[in-house]
Structure formats: structure tokens, C-alpha cells
Design a protein around this motif. Structure first.
Motif, PDB file in Angstrom:
ATOM      1  N   LEU A  17     -11.755  31.954  83.738  1.00 36.02           N
ATOM      2  CA  LEU A  17     -13.051  32.625  84.115  1.00 36.02           C
ATOM      3  C   LEU A  17     -13.948  31.882  84.536  1.00 36.02           C
ATOM      4  O   LEU A  17     -14.564  32.097  85.627  1.00 36.02           O
ATOM      5  CB  LEU A  17     -13.602  33.414  82.715  1.00 36.02           C
ATOM      6  CG  LEU A  17     -14.636  33.757  82.654  1.00 36.02           C
ATOM      7  CD1 LEU A  17     -14.962  35.260  83.241  1.00 36.02           C
ATOM      8  CD2 LEU A  17     -15.241  33.975  81.076  1.00 36.02           C
ATOM      9  N   MET A  18     -14.223  30.616  84.092  1.00 38.21           N
ATOM     10  CA  MET A  18     -15.203  29.823  84.457  1.00 38.21           C
ATOM     11  C   MET A  18     -15.014  28.905  85.744  1.00 38.21           C
ATOM     12  O   MET A  18     -15.602  28.823  86.676  1.00 38.21           O
ATOM     13  CB  MET A  18     -15.666  28.795  83.262  1.00 38.21           C
ATOM     14  CG  MET A  18     -16.232  29.362  82.180  1.00 38.21           C
ATOM     15  SD  MET A  18     -17.570  30.527  82.287  1.00 38.21           S
ATOM     16  CE  MET A  18     -18.938  29.147  83.020  1.00 38.21           C
ATOM     17  N   ASP A  69      -4.449  24.840  88.342  1.00 39.19           N
ATOM     18  CA  ASP A  69      -4.164  25.450  87.129  1.00 39.19           C
ATOM     19  C   ASP A  69      -2.565  25.237  87.007  1.00 39.19           C
ATOM     20  O   ASP A  69      -2.086  25.276  87.931  1.00 39.19           O
ATOM     21  CB  ASP A  69      -4.575  27.009  87.299  1.00 39.19           C
ATOM     22  CG  ASP A  69      -4.603  27.432  85.876  1.00 39.19           C
ATOM     23  OD1 ASP A  69      -5.823  27.686  85.541  1.00 39.19           O
ATOM     24  OD2 ASP A  69      -3.706  27.476  85.066  1.00 39.19           O
ATOM     25  N   GLU A 109     -10.815  25.355  75.476  1.00 40.88           N
ATOM     26  CA  GLU A 109     -11.555  24.556  74.702  1.00 40.88           C
ATOM     27  C   GLU A 109     -10.846  24.129  73.606  1.00 40.88           C
ATOM     28  O   GLU A 109     -10.951  24.096  72.586  1.00 40.88           O
ATOM     29  CB  GLU A 109     -12.676  25.266  74.140  1.00 40.88           C
ATOM     30  CG  GLU A 109     -13.957  24.599  73.391  1.00 40.88           C
ATOM     31  CD  GLU A 109     -14.865  23.933  74.289  1.00 40.88           C
ATOM     32  OE1 GLU A 109     -14.797  23.770  75.598  1.00 40.88           O
ATOM     33  OE2 GLU A 109     -15.780  23.470  73.678  1.00 40.88           O
ATOM     34  N   LYS A 120      -7.806  19.009  76.854  1.00 43.49           N
ATOM     35  CA  LYS A 120      -9.011  18.393  77.413  1.00 43.49           C
ATOM     36  C   LYS A 120      -8.713  16.858  77.663  1.00 43.49           C
ATOM     37  O   LYS A 120      -8.779  16.198  78.779  1.00 43.49           O
ATOM     38  CB  LYS A 120     -10.153  18.711  77.115  1.00 43.49           C
ATOM     39  CG  LYS A 120     -10.770  20.043  77.278  1.00 43.49           C
ATOM     40  CD  LYS A 120     -12.272  20.176  77.498  1.00 43.49           C
ATOM     41  CE  LYS A 120     -12.860  21.671  77.172  1.00 43.49           C
ATOM     42  NZ  LYS A 120     -12.858  22.382  78.487  1.00 43.49           N
ATOM     43  N   ASP A 162     -16.831  21.209  81.574  1.00 46.69           N
ATOM     44  CA  ASP A 162     -17.711  22.413  81.510  1.00 46.69           C
ATOM     45  C   ASP A 162     -17.504  22.894  79.926  1.00 46.69           C
ATOM     46  O   ASP A 162     -17.763  24.003  79.519  1.00 46.69           O
ATOM     47  CB  ASP A 162     -17.270  23.593  82.367  1.00 46.69           C
ATOM     48  CG  ASP A 162     -18.176  24.750  82.189  1.00 46.69           C
ATOM     49  OD1 ASP A 162     -19.189  24.740  81.783  1.00 46.69           O
ATOM     50  OD2 ASP A 162     -17.688  25.807  82.622  1.00 46.69           O
ATOM     51  N   SER A 209     -17.956  23.724  76.102  1.00 54.29           N
ATOM     52  CA  SER A 209     -19.008  24.340  75.456  1.00 54.29           C
ATOM     53  C   SER A 209     -19.430  23.600  74.205  1.00 54.29           C
ATOM     54  O   SER A 209     -20.687  23.724  73.826  1.00 54.29           O
ATOM     55  CB  SER A 209     -18.578  25.696  74.603  1.00 54.29           C
ATOM     56  OG  SER A 209     -18.074  26.477  75.857  1.00 54.29           O
ATOM     57  N   PHE A 248     -21.801  25.051  82.667  1.00 55.46           N
ATOM     58  CA  PHE A 248     -22.307  26.265  83.309  1.00 55.46           C
ATOM     59  C   PHE A 248     -22.331  27.428  82.191  1.00 55.46           C
ATOM     60  O   PHE A 248     -21.936  27.407  81.229  1.00 55.46           O
ATOM     61  CB  PHE A 248     -21.261  26.840  84.204  1.00 55.46           C
ATOM     62  CG  PHE A 248     -21.244  25.945  85.594  1.00 55.46           C
ATOM     63  CD1 PHE A 248     -20.834  24.618  85.351  1.00 55.46           C
ATOM     64  CD2 PHE A 248     -21.708  26.302  86.817  1.00 55.46           C
ATOM     65  CE1 PHE A 248     -20.567  23.838  86.640  1.00 55.46           C
ATOM     66  CE2 PHE A 248     -21.781  25.560  87.792  1.00 55.46           C
ATOM     67  CZ  PHE A 248     -21.173  24.349  87.946  1.00 55.46           C
TER      68      PHE A 248
HETATM   69  N1  LIG Z   1     -16.169  31.691  78.715  1.00 53.02           N
HETATM   70  C1  LIG Z   1     -17.533  31.163  78.713  1.00 53.02           C
HETATM   71  O1  LIG Z   1     -18.644  32.056  78.571  1.00 53.02           O
HETATM   72  C2  LIG Z   1     -17.760  29.945  78.835  1.00 53.02           C
HETATM   73  C3  LIG Z   1     -18.925  29.386  79.300  1.00 53.02           C
HETATM   74  C4  LIG Z   1     -19.108  28.203  79.464  1.00 53.02           C
HETATM   75  C5  LIG Z   1     -18.244  27.005  79.407  1.00 53.02           C
HETATM   76  N2  LIG Z   1     -17.273  27.558  78.836  1.00 53.02           N
HETATM   77  C6  LIG Z   1     -15.776  26.684  78.725  1.00 53.02           C
HETATM   78  O2  LIG Z   1     -15.143  26.338  79.991  1.00 53.02           O
HETATM   79  C7  LIG Z   1     -13.878  26.194  79.589  1.00 53.02           C
HETATM   80  C8  LIG Z   1     -13.192  27.302  80.205  1.00 53.02           C
HETATM   81  O3  LIG Z   1     -13.252  28.401  79.688  1.00 53.02           O
HETATM   82  P1  LIG Z   1     -12.815  29.819  80.400  1.00 53.02           P
HETATM   83  O4  LIG Z   1     -13.468  30.907  79.479  1.00 53.02           O
HETATM   84  O5  LIG Z   1     -12.770  29.668  81.710  1.00 53.02           O
HETATM   85  O6  LIG Z   1     -11.105  29.772  79.505  1.00 53.02           O
HETATM   86  P2  LIG Z   1     -10.031  30.480  80.536  1.00 53.02           P
HETATM   87  O7  LIG Z   1      -8.944  30.665  79.437  1.00 53.02           O
HETATM   88  O8  LIG Z   1     -10.251  31.900  81.292  1.00 53.02           O
HETATM   89  O9  LIG Z   1      -9.315  29.534  81.561  1.00 53.02           O
HETATM   90  C9  LIG Z   1      -8.742  28.114  81.380  1.00 53.02           C
HETATM   91  C10 LIG Z   1      -7.665  27.908  82.492  1.00 53.02           C
HETATM   92  O10 LIG Z   1      -7.122  26.705  82.125  1.00 53.02           O
HETATM   93  C11 LIG Z   1      -5.762  26.696  82.476  1.00 53.02           C
HETATM   94  N3  LIG Z   1      -5.162  25.420  81.951  1.00 53.02           N
HETATM   95  C12 LIG Z   1      -4.722  25.204  80.794  1.00 53.02           C
HETATM   96  N4  LIG Z   1      -4.177  24.126  80.489  1.00 53.02           N
HETATM   97  C13 LIG Z   1      -4.505  23.594  81.804  1.00 53.02           C
HETATM   98  C14 LIG Z   1      -4.040  21.925  82.328  1.00 53.02           C
HETATM   99  N5  LIG Z   1      -3.336  21.317  81.606  1.00 53.02           N
HETATM  100  N6  LIG Z   1      -4.654  21.743  83.524  1.00 53.02           N
HETATM  101  C15 LIG Z   1      -4.968  22.926  84.244  1.00 53.02           C
HETATM  102  N7  LIG Z   1      -5.116  24.108  83.900  1.00 53.02           N
HETATM  103  C16 LIG Z   1      -4.812  24.286  82.789  1.00 53.02           C
HETATM  104  C17 LIG Z   1      -5.340  27.850  81.994  1.00 53.02           C
HETATM  105  O11 LIG Z   1      -3.990  28.525  82.657  1.00 53.02           O
HETATM  106  C18 LIG Z   1      -6.457  29.103  82.299  1.00 53.02           C
HETATM  107  O12 LIG Z   1      -6.218  29.695  83.527  1.00 53.02           O
HETATM  108  C19 LIG Z   1     -13.757  25.910  78.147  1.00 53.02           C
HETATM  109  O13 LIG Z   1     -14.090  24.614  77.821  1.00 53.02           O
HETATM  110  C20 LIG Z   1     -15.062  26.773  77.603  1.00 53.02           C
HETATM  111  O14 LIG Z   1     -15.503  26.422  76.418  1.00 53.02           O
HETATM  112  C21 LIG Z   1     -16.774  28.835  78.658  1.00 53.02           C
END
Ligand SMILES: NC(=O)c1ccc[n+]([C@@H]2O[C@H](COP(=O)([O-])OP(=O)(O)OC[C@H]3O[C@@H](n4cnc5c(N)ncnc54)[C@H](O)[C@@H]3O)[C@@H](O)[C@H]2O)c1
Length: 290
Positions: free
Chosen positions: A13-14, A33, A91, A96, A116, A118, A140
Motif C-alpha cells: 500500500l505505502m 518486493d 511493520e 526491517k 516509513d 509507523s 508518510f
Molecule cells: N498503512 C498505513 O496507513 C501506513 C502509514 C504510514 C506508514 N506505514 C508503514 O509502512 C510500512 C508498510 O506498510 P504497508 O501498509 O504498505 O504494508 P503492506 O503489507 O501493504 O506492504 C508491505 C510489502 O512489503 C513486502 N515485503 C515483505 N518482506 C519484504 C522484504 N524482505 N523485502 C522487500 N519487500 C518485502 C510485502 O510483499 C508487501 O508487498 C509499515 O512499516 C507500516 O507501518 C503504513
């Protein structure tokens, strides 16, 4: 410091939202990814979203030109020549840490590494990195394509150049950087927002007012676009609860503790717009049911 080549690690998503924002301002983006299906989904989502912006006359270039700036890969080695890498993997501290350890051994010495996260301390990710002074928080808000603000967070080891670079990067993608000079739980904006949300949920629990009344009142009284429950449904109750809980765990301050009503909704899978049910009910297309 210029930012021509941007790496995105984690294309969910992010990550996909941030990749889109960078491509829209002319940067070359490599989206990485571990899941090929996530990359496919990200490409489709970006094409749809860019299409919407073009349709509304908000972008002067055509969809194809913008999409051509984004390439995708499952190979982390592709990050080696980036000016900045923005990490958006799940997360989970172990995931990470591994990504930062690997990435920092691959990128150039002057590459900025932004996370990014949280709620995970920036300093903890910097500590496993080869150049901890080049690591910073770039927090973000979702959806990244729409939200105009990014917190730029200084970890204990982040140097001034890196902070200035982070600020410059955020400006270059057309957003407003908010400087956060210390790596504290919840950073700045959630730290302010969470206690109000916790209080709003408690008032609903006590039967003092309904979700609708609180949201409407908060919008009209304080000129906000969304009330606390509307924001919760957009962010995802699970995501918000996790961030509240980690802020509570670090501060031990009950003002951040997610109330039982929120915890039960998460257990029930009522997570907001993404599950079509949260504080409100939603149609297939994400609009709210009357
Ligand atoms: N969703 C929100 O509202 C929001 C807002 C701000 C920050 N965040 C933070 O952003 C980060 C991502 O959140 P999201 O909601 O996009 O998660 P998400 O689950 O939608 O996406 C995470 C992606 O990372 C990939 N992934 C997993 N392990 C990996 C690796 N070793 N190398 C590369 N890619 C890998 C997964 O396949 C997935 O596509 C988190 O830390 C979250 O806390 C989220």
C-alpha cells in the motif's frame, strides 16, 4: 543533494503510493518486493491512480510517460545505485532489520536510507546499518498519493546532512516536510492525534455521543476534513491500534492505550474501509453506506 533515482523496498500500500508520487515529479523509480504478485498489483494500482489524476486534469503528462519511469524487481541488488531508498516492508522489526542490514551493504556511501515505519525506532534500524548517520525516518500518511505531509525524523545517529537531504527529498516530491528532531514513540503527529482518538472512542463506549456526532462535530468545530472515526476507518483500525499500542508500550501512558471497543472491532475483523466495515459500513467502491 539531488534525487533522480529512488528505490522503494516493499511495494504494498505505502510503497506503491510513494513510488507513484516520485514518478509523477519525474524521478526514476525502482520498486523492489519479494513477492512478484505484489509488484503486479502495485503496477496495476499505480496505473489506475495515475489515470484518475490525469482524468481530473491534475497531471500534465500522460499515464504512459509516468509509468515508464517505474521499473520493478525482486532483486535487492537493484538498489545499488539509488540516491535514496525508502523502505516500506511490513511493520516487523526482524524483517526491517534484515532489509536494512542487506540494503546498507549494497547502496552507495552517500545514499539516504529512509524508513516509513509507523512505530519502530529509527535508531534501531540505523544500528544495524553500515552508515547509521545516513538513516532517517520518512513517515508518510496514507494514502501517500493524497496526503500532503511527511514527517522527517532524526534518529540518535542521523547527521545534519541526512536531515537536510530528507527535507529536500520531501519538498522535491511536492509535499511538506515536518521536522521531528528526536526519535520518540509515535513521532509527532500521531503522538498528538492518538490521545484525542482514544478519548473519542471512550466517549462512545460510555454512551455520551455517537460516532457520527463526534466526527461531524470535530469536522465543523475545528475545520478538519475528517473526524477521528473517519480517519480510523481510512488508516485501518488494526494499523492504528498497533501504532497506539507501541506508543503506549514505550511511554506507559494510558492516554495512548487502545480502548476495548477498538480492540474488539479489530478482533472481529472490522478494520475500516479495506474490510467494508469499521466504525462505519462501506460499499464495494469504498464509499460510505448511507
Ligand atoms: N498503512 C498505513 O496507513 C501506513 C502509514 C504510514 C506508514 N506505514 C508503514 O509502512 C510500512 C508498510 O506498510 P504497508 O501498509 O504498505 O504494508 P503492506 O503489507 O501493504 O506492504 C508491505 C510489502 O512489503 C513486502 N515485503 C515483505 N518482506 C519484504 C522484504 N524482505 N523485502 C522487500 N519487500 C518485502 C510485502 O510483499 C508487501 O508487498 C509499515 O512499516 C507500516 O507501518 C503504513
Amino acid at each position: 543533494m539531488t534525487f533522480q533515482k529512488v528505490g522503494i523496498a516493499g511495494a504494498g500500500l505505502m510503497g506503491s503510493g510513494i513510488a507513484q508520487v516520485c514518478a509523477q515529479v519525474g524521478m526514476q523509480v525502482v520498486m523492489m518486493d519479494i513477492e512478484p504478485s505484489a509488484l503486479e498489483k502495485a503496477k496495476e494500482g499505480i496505473a489506475w491512480s495515475v489515470g484518475k489524476f490525469v482524468e481530473k486534469g491534475k497531471l500534465s503528462e500522460d499515464v504512459g510517460t509516468i509509468l515508464a519511469r517505474i521499473s520493478v524487481t525482486t532483486d535487492i541488488q537493484a538498489m545499488k545505485d539509488m540516491d535514496i531508498v525508502v523502505e516500506n516492508v511490513p511493520e516487523d522489526i526482524n524483517v526491517k532489520r534484515e532489509v536494512f542490514k542487506t540494503l546498507s551493504g549494497i547502496v552507495r556511501k552517500d545514499t539516504l536510507l529512509g524508513t516509513d515505519t509507523s512505530a519502530i525506532p529509527i535508531t534501531e534500524l540505523a544500528a544495524v546499518s553500515r552508515h547509521p548517520e545516513r538513516v532517517l525516518g520518512l513517515h508518510f500518511f496514507s494514502p501517500a498519493q493524497m496526503m500532503q505531509v511527511v514527517e522527517v525524523i532524526r534518529g540518535v545517529m542521523t547527521n545534519d546532512d541526512t536531515m537536510e537531504g530528507g527535507v529536500a527529498f520531501v519538498k522535491a516530491i511536492g509535499k511538506r516536510p515536518i521536522r521531528v528532531e528526536r526519535d520518540v514513540a509515535g513521532f509527532l503527529l500521531n503522538r498528538i492525534n492518538f490521545p484525542g482518538t482514544v478519548e473519542a472512542i471512550r466517549l462512545v463506549e460510555e454512551g455520551i455521543a455517537t460516532v457520527e456526532e463526534i466526527d461531524t462535530g470535530m469536522r465543523l468545530a475545528f475545520g478538519r476534513k475528517m473526524g477521528p472515526f473517519e480517519t480510523g476507518d481510512m488508516v485501518g483500525l488494526d494499523v492504528m491500534m498497533k501504532a497506539m499500542m507501541s506508543t503506549y508500550e514505550e511511554t506507559k501512558d494510558m492516554k495512548f492505550y487502545p480502548p476495548v471497543l477498538m480492540q474488539r472491532k479489530v478482533l472481529a475483523g472490522h478494520l475500516g474501509i479495506k474490510t467494508r466495515k469499521g466504525w462505519y459500513d462501506y460499499n464495494e467502491d469504498g464509499t460510505r453506506k448511507a
